[in-house]
Design a protein around this motif. Structure first.
Motif, mmCIF file in Angstrom:
data_model
loop_
_atom_site.group_PDB
_atom_site.id
_atom_site.type_symbol
_atom_site.label_atom_id
_atom_site.label_comp_id
_atom_site.label_asym_id
_atom_site.label_seq_id
_atom_site.Cartn_x
_atom_site.Cartn_y
_atom_site.Cartn_z
ATOM 1 N N THR A 69 0.820 -1.230 0.000
ATOM 2 C CA THR A 69 0.000 0.000 0.000
ATOM 3 C C THR A 69 0.848 1.271 0.000
ATOM 4 O OG1 THR A 69 -0.125 -0.040 2.409
ATOM 5 C CG2 THR A 69 -1.905 -1.144 1.191
ATOM 6 N N GLN A 70 2.167 1.115 -0.026
ATOM 7 C CA GLN A 70 3.056 2.269 0.091
ATOM 8 C C GLN A 70 3.300 2.963 -1.245
ATOM 9 O OE1 GLN A 70 4.141 3.386 3.110
ATOM 10 N NE2 GLN A 70 2.843 1.745 3.879
ATOM 11 N N THR A 71 3.452 4.257 -1.164
ATOM 12 C CA THR A 71 3.925 5.053 -2.288
ATOM 13 C C THR A 71 5.267 5.621 -1.843
ATOM 14 O OG1 THR A 71 1.697 5.620 -2.992
ATOM 15 C CG2 THR A 71 3.474 7.040 -3.767
ATOM 16 N N PHE A 72 6.273 5.429 -2.686
ATOM 17 C CA PHE A 72 7.625 5.845 -2.340
ATOM 18 C C PHE A 72 8.009 7.105 -3.104
ATOM 19 C CE2 PHE A 72 7.580 1.250 -1.661
ATOM 20 C CZ PHE A 72 8.022 1.187 -0.356
ATOM 21 N N PHE A 73 8.855 7.908 -2.467
ATOM 22 C CA PHE A 73 9.336 9.153 -3.059
ATOM 23 C C PHE A 73 10.852 9.183 -2.953
ATOM 24 C CE2 PHE A 73 5.090 9.842 -1.549
ATOM 25 C CZ PHE A 73 4.489 10.602 -2.546
ATOM 26 N N LEU A 74 11.488 9.737 -3.967
ATOM 27 C CA LEU A 74 12.937 9.919 -3.955
ATOM 28 C C LEU A 74 13.234 11.307 -4.493
ATOM 29 C CD1 LEU A 74 15.835 8.669 -3.668
ATOM 30 C CD2 LEU A 74 15.618 8.006 -6.067
ATOM 31 N N GLU A 75 14.056 12.048 -3.773
ATOM 32 C CA GLU A 75 14.476 13.371 -4.231
ATOM 33 C C GLU A 75 15.960 13.300 -4.593
ATOM 34 O OE1 GLU A 75 13.713 17.886 -2.875
ATOM 35 O OE2 GLU A 75 14.658 16.618 -1.360
ATOM 36 N N ILE A 76 16.286 13.759 -5.793
ATOM 37 C CA ILE A 76 17.661 13.704 -6.294
ATOM 38 C C ILE A 76 18.120 15.112 -6.620
ATOM 39 C CG2 ILE A 76 19.161 12.816 -8.129
ATOM 40 C CD1 ILE A 76 17.070 10.627 -8.622
ATOM 41 N N LEU A 77 19.313 15.460 -6.141
ATOM 42 C CA LEU A 77 19.932 16.728 -6.530
ATOM 43 C C LEU A 77 20.623 16.484 -7.869
ATOM 44 C CD1 LEU A 77 20.917 19.639 -6.133
ATOM 45 C CD2 LEU A 77 22.796 18.713 -4.740
ATOM 46 N N LEU A 78 20.157 17.164 -8.901
ATOM 47 C CA LEU A 78 20.701 16.989 -10.246
ATOM 48 C C LEU A 78 21.942 17.858 -10.447
ATOM 49 C CD1 LEU A 78 17.307 17.139 -12.201
ATOM 50 C CD2 LEU A 78 18.582 15.092 -11.503
ATOM 51 N N ASN A 79 22.733 17.539 -11.452
ATOM 52 C CA ASN A 79 23.925 18.329 -11.775
ATOM 53 C C ASN A 79 23.567 19.776 -12.109
ATOM 54 O OD1 ASN A 79 25.665 16.209 -11.352
ATOM 55 N ND2 ASN A 79 25.654 15.566 -13.486
ATOM 56 N N SER A 80 22.352 20.002 -12.571
ATOM 57 C CA SER A 80 21.908 21.351 -12.912
ATOM 58 C C SER A 80 21.642 22.216 -11.677
ATOM 59 C CB SER A 80 20.626 21.265 -13.750
ATOM 60 O OG SER A 80 19.566 20.733 -12.957
#
Length: 189
Positions: free
Chosen positions: A32-43
């Motif tokens: 039932t989980q929704t996962f999130f990932l935040e990535i710092l991009l090279n930009s």
């Protein structure tokens, strides 16, 4: 401790194929989980990826100028419920993956997200079992060498094996033993 579970979830968020037989992702706790990932991009921008187990083939993206504040979940998504293959292509673009440009990011990410079994052989990951041509050229490129040379060599090896098989087939069909060459030449003359 859950190290393997964490790796599986990170790999899932970086758009690995969803394995319905995975004991981790198919665990009722995660369903039932929704996962999130935040990535710092090279930009310098921040990319948020959303993916759930229940609807694993739909991925959402949100590009931000600043990082998320704690656990604030974006309300408006730039790209919402994108089909899996399209999402992989989009993520490759967002990441602006320029390390090994002739390989997709998924190939190299595997070398950084290793399970315990992947440490048995330094270069050949457990998920790359099979033909050497599927992983050796990549490893050579990763180490700074020209992987196309290895690929050519492995293709030549495959062609040699095919030719050997053809020769054996022809020998069996014609009932010829190549060690009896002189006898055959004598018969022909």
């Amino acid at each position: 401790l859950g190290k393997t579970s964490l790796l599986v979830v990170i790999d899932f968020l970086l758009l690995s194929e969803f394995n319905k037989k995975s004991p981790i992702l198919t665990n009722p706790i995660f369903f039932t989980q929704t996962f999130f990932l935040e990535i710092l991009l090279n930009s310098g921008k921040y990319l948020v990826i959303r993916r759930s187990i229940k609807n694993a083939s739909k991925i959402s993206f949100k590009l931000n100028d600043v990082p998320l504040n704690g656990f604030d979940i974006p309300e408006n998504w730039d790209k919402e419920d994108v089909a899996f293959e399209t999402a992989k292509s989009m993520l490759n673009s967002y990441l602006d993956y320029d390390v090994l440009t002739n390989w997709p990011y998924r190939k190299s990410i595997s070398y950084f997200l290793r399970s315990q079994k992947d440490y048995m052989d330094v270069f050949q990951l457990n998920k790359f079992k099979g033909k050497h041509i599927t992983w050796k050229p990549f490893v050579f490129n990763l180490l700074g060498f020209d992987g196309s040379l290895v690929e050519e060599k492995l293709q030549c090896d495959d062609e040699i094996e095919i030719k050997k098989t053809e020769i054996l087939t022809l020998q069996k069909q014609a009932s010829i033993n190549i060690t009896e060459r002189d006898k055959i030449v004598g018969l022909i003359e």
